[in-house]
Motif scaffolding. Structure first.
Motif, PDB file in Angstrom:
ATOM      1  N   VAL A  68      13.996 -76.774   7.795  1.00  0.00           N
ATOM      2  CA  VAL A  68      13.083 -75.486   7.244  1.00  0.00           C
ATOM      3  C   VAL A  68      11.661 -76.028   7.240  1.00  0.00           C
ATOM      4  CG1 VAL A  68      12.444 -74.071   5.557  1.00  0.00           C
ATOM      5  CG2 VAL A  68      14.944 -74.630   5.852  1.00  0.00           C
ATOM      6  N   GLY A  69      10.767 -75.356   7.993  1.00  0.00           N
ATOM      7  CA  GLY A  69       9.258 -75.642   8.254  1.00  0.00           C
ATOM      8  C   GLY A  69       8.641 -74.515   7.412  1.00  0.00           C
ATOM      9  N   ILE A  70       7.623 -74.808   6.429  1.00  0.00           N
ATOM     10  CA  ILE A  70       7.167 -73.908   5.428  1.00  0.00           C
ATOM     11  C   ILE A  70       5.671 -74.179   5.496  1.00  0.00           C
ATOM     12  CG2 ILE A  70       7.799 -75.101   3.653  1.00  0.00           C
ATOM     13  CD1 ILE A  70       7.801 -72.535   2.015  1.00  0.00           C
ATOM     14  N   GLY A  71       5.031 -73.072   5.540  1.00  0.00           N
ATOM     15  CA  GLY A  71       3.585 -73.101   5.486  1.00  0.00           C
ATOM     16  C   GLY A  71       3.005 -72.393   4.308  1.00  0.00           C
ATOM     17  N   VAL A  72       2.144 -72.917   3.647  1.00  0.00           N
ATOM     18  CA  VAL A  72       1.766 -72.357   2.190  1.00  0.00           C
ATOM     19  C   VAL A  72       0.264 -72.351   2.229  1.00  0.00           C
ATOM     20  CG1 VAL A  72       3.990 -73.181   0.967  1.00  0.00           C
ATOM     21  CG2 VAL A  72       1.798 -74.701   1.210  1.00  0.00           C
ATOM     22  N   PRO A  73      -0.147 -71.470   1.475  1.00  0.00           N
ATOM     23  CA  PRO A  73      -1.830 -71.277   1.353  1.00  0.00           C
ATOM     24  C   PRO A  73      -2.534 -72.212   0.054  1.00  0.00           C
ATOM     25  CG  PRO A  73      -0.583 -69.575  -0.112  1.00  0.00           C
ATOM     26  CD  PRO A  73       0.616 -70.414   0.648  1.00  0.00           C
ATOM     27  N   GLY A  74      -2.398 -73.381   0.588  1.00  0.00           N
ATOM     28  CA  GLY A  74      -3.289 -74.482  -0.269  1.00  0.00           C
ATOM     29  C   GLY A  74      -3.247 -75.896   0.523  1.00  0.00           C
ATOM     30  N   PRO A  75      -3.841 -76.827  -0.034  1.00  0.00           N
ATOM     31  CA  PRO A  75      -3.933 -78.231   0.499  1.00  0.00           C
ATOM     32  C   PRO A  75      -2.374 -78.764   0.369  1.00  0.00           C
ATOM     33  CG  PRO A  75      -5.683 -77.899  -1.248  1.00  0.00           C
ATOM     34  CD  PRO A  75      -4.564 -76.809  -1.103  1.00  0.00           C
ATOM     35  N   VAL A  76      -2.068 -79.494   1.320  1.00  0.00           N
ATOM     36  CA  VAL A  76      -0.609 -80.048   1.313  1.00  0.00           C
ATOM     37  C   VAL A  76      -0.711 -81.736   1.874  1.00  0.00           C
ATOM     38  CG1 VAL A  76       1.637 -80.099   2.457  1.00  0.00           C
ATOM     39  CG2 VAL A  76       0.616 -77.975   1.982  1.00  0.00           C
ATOM     40  N   ARG A  77      -0.233 -82.589   0.918  1.00  0.00           N
ATOM     41  CA  ARG A  77      -0.320 -83.917   1.362  1.00  0.00           C
ATOM     42  C   ARG A  77       0.879 -84.316   2.242  1.00  0.00           C
ATOM     43  NH1 ARG A  77      -0.568 -86.096  -4.750  1.00  0.00           N
ATOM     44  NH2 ARG A  77       1.312 -86.862  -4.104  1.00  0.00           N
ATOM     45  N   SER A  78       0.836 -85.276   2.852  1.00  0.00           N
ATOM     46  CA  SER A  78       1.826 -85.806   3.822  1.00  0.00           C
ATOM     47  C   SER A  78       3.265 -85.803   3.256  1.00  0.00           C
ATOM     48  CB  SER A  78       1.354 -86.905   4.522  1.00  0.00           C
ATOM     49  OG  SER A  78       1.272 -88.098   3.550  1.00  0.00           O
ATOM     50  N   ALA A 113      -3.013 -72.370   7.577  1.00  0.00           N
ATOM     51  CA  ALA A 113      -3.585 -72.196   8.571  1.00  0.00           C
ATOM     52  C   ALA A 113      -3.638 -73.395   9.576  1.00  0.00           C
ATOM     53  CB  ALA A 113      -5.426 -72.370   8.259  1.00  0.00           C
ATOM     54  N   ASN A 114      -3.241 -74.598   9.257  1.00  0.00           N
ATOM     55  CA  ASN A 114      -2.836 -75.723  10.037  1.00  0.00           C
ATOM     56  C   ASN A 114      -1.527 -75.411  10.625  1.00  0.00           C
ATOM     57  OD1 ASN A 114      -5.022 -77.506   9.155  1.00  0.00           O
ATOM     58  ND2 ASN A 114      -3.712 -78.243   7.651  1.00  0.00           N
ATOM     59  N   VAL A 115      -0.670 -74.762   9.882  1.00  0.00           N
ATOM     60  CA  VAL A 115       0.831 -74.272  10.434  1.00  0.00           C
ATOM     61  C   VAL A 115       0.435 -73.248  11.498  1.00  0.00           C
ATOM     62  CG1 VAL A 115       2.699 -73.125  10.188  1.00  0.00           C
ATOM     63  CG2 VAL A 115       1.948 -75.098   8.654  1.00  0.00           C
ATOM     64  N   TYR A 304       6.080 -69.292  13.765  1.00  0.00           N
ATOM     65  CA  TYR A 304       6.222 -70.482  14.824  1.00  0.00           C
ATOM     66  C   TYR A 304       5.784 -71.714  14.530  1.00  0.00           C
ATOM     67  CZ  TYR A 304       7.530 -66.982  18.525  1.00  0.00           C
ATOM     68  OH  TYR A 304       8.407 -66.041  19.213  1.00  0.00           O
ATOM     69  N   GLY A 305       4.751 -71.850  14.058  1.00  0.00           N
ATOM     70  CA  GLY A 305       4.193 -73.077  13.606  1.00  0.00           C
ATOM     71  C   GLY A 305       4.842 -73.864  12.600  1.00  0.00           C
ATOM     72  N   ALA A 306       5.530 -73.168  11.738  1.00  0.00           N
ATOM     73  CA  ALA A 306       6.451 -73.773  10.716  1.00  0.00           C
ATOM     74  C   ALA A 306       7.657 -74.223  11.476  1.00  0.00           C
ATOM     75  CB  ALA A 306       6.727 -72.936   9.619  1.00  0.00           C
ATOM     76  N   MET A 307       8.266 -73.466  12.295  1.00  0.00           N
ATOM     77  CA  MET A 307       9.454 -73.907  13.168  1.00  0.00           C
ATOM     78  C   MET A 307       8.954 -75.257  13.896  1.00  0.00           C
ATOM     79  SD  MET A 307      12.453 -73.692  13.716  1.00  0.00           S
ATOM     80  CE  MET A 307      13.420 -74.530  15.004  1.00  0.00           C
ATOM     81  N   GLN A 308       7.830 -75.286  14.322  1.00  0.00           N
ATOM     82  CA  GLN A 308       7.341 -76.606  15.143  1.00  0.00           C
ATOM     83  C   GLN A 308       7.092 -77.804  14.137  1.00  0.00           C
ATOM     84  OE1 GLN A 308       4.684 -78.713  16.119  1.00  0.00           O
ATOM     85  NE2 GLN A 308       5.641 -78.943  18.095  1.00  0.00           N
ATOM     86  N   LEU A 309       6.580 -77.537  12.890  1.00  0.00           N
ATOM     87  CA  LEU A 309       7.018 -78.654  11.938  1.00  0.00           C
ATOM     88  C   LEU A 309       8.025 -79.529  12.023  1.00  0.00           C
ATOM     89  CD1 LEU A 309       5.243 -77.346   8.750  1.00  0.00           C
ATOM     90  CD2 LEU A 309       4.315 -79.018  10.277  1.00  0.00           C
TER      91      LEU A 309
END
Length: 312
Positions: A68-78, A113-115, A304-309
């Protein structure tokens, strides 16, 4: 044997969900409500439940799911730790760990936004390129910087926050972030309207823009397309601020393509042409052939971007 994955895009109002084959084919998409009550405690369990429901409905085993890829509205560490999402009520939370425990699947997390930038690189306006800058012009200004196919997230996950580059040291009104003179204050939908109101208050020039009671960014671009001088001047000003800022970023990452998305991008070619003109005027010579494209995936860029993760 076919393999599958989920792309999840968490917004303040709705969570967009996509069910994919790992080939990139979107099999189904749907939305669930974002339950922000009680500091957003239900958000991840609701997502886990929706994933379980979809797998049961399709008769697919979790062993056939890559993750599962997930994009969230905040800063994400590695490491998958999110440093607070104001819109969701979250503090510091390890989304990868928590959603992983709830689903029994591998989870990768990215800033929304990165996702979205990854999505456009993979299947949208930046398809075929690995060095991409994604700019989202909406209520705010978001960005995703991708170098050699990988998101530049930075130490605290704040890489690509191009909306908060300072472009005017003389600004006296604060940005939502608390600083002054941020790019977002001039080139977001709300920023463009703010600039228009300032200009109309300063000048007596005849313009159709005065006919609008509650003017929007769309109105400004529509009137500019009709040849209105004041509206054209505003569009040029927006293009100059954004084009010159992007030329500075290009000196650092040297993108092959810059993809412009978000609600303001619906203005179309007039926006792209104006940004590109000013970009070329101020960029380093080796960056002059950078392409500009409109985003193509719309609201689906995040899933799409979350899946690409997961598969990238």
């Amino acid at each position: 044997m076919k393999k599958y994955g989920f792309g999840v895009d968490v917004g303040g109002t709705t969570v967009k969900m996509g069910f994919f084959e790992t080939s990139g084919e979107l099999l189904d998409k749907w939305e669930i409500k974002t339950d922000t009550s009680d500091n957003g405690k239900a958000v991840l369990p609701d997502i886990a439940q929706a994933i379980d429901n979809k797998l049961a409905q399709e008769g697919i085993s979790k062993s056939d799911v890559e993750g599962v890829g997930i994009g969230v509205p905040g800063p994400v560490r590695s490491d998958g730790v999110v440093n607070g999402c104001v819109n969701l009520g979250w503090g510091v939370i390890n989304v990868a760990e928590e959603l992983g425990a709830q689903t029994g699947l591998k989870v990768k997390v990215g800033n929304d936004a990165n996702v979205a930038g990854l999505g456009e690189m993979w299947q949208g306006g930046g398809k075929g390129s690995k060095d991409v800058i994604m700019v989202t012009l909406g209520t705010g200004v978001g960005g995703g910087i991708i170098v050699d196919g990988h998101v530049v997230a930075g130490y605290n996950g704040a890489g690509g926050e191009i909306g908060h580059i300072t472009v005017n040291h003389d600004e006296i009104e604060p940005c939502n972030c608390g600083q002054y003179g941020c790019l977002e204050q001039y080139t977001s939908a709300t920023g463009i309207v703010r600039m228009a109101k300032r200009k109309l208050a300063k000048t007596q020039d005849a313009t159709k823009l005065r006919d609008y009671k509650d003017i929007t960014a769309k109105d400004i671009f529509d009137v500019a397309k009709e040849g209105d001088e004041v509206a054209l001047g505003l569009v040029d000003e927006v293009g100059e601020i954004l084009g010159s800022t992007l030329s500075n970023i290009a000196c650092v990452t040297n993108p092959e393509v810059i993809v412009i998305g978000g609600g303001v991008s619906k203005a179309g070619q007039i926006l792209i042409d104006t940004i590109q003109k000013h970009f070329k005027e101020s960029c380093f010579h080796a960056c002059r052939d950078t392409r500009f494209e409109l985003a193509q995936l719309g609201n689906d860029a995040g899933i799409y971007g979350a899946m690409q993760l997961i598969i990238g």
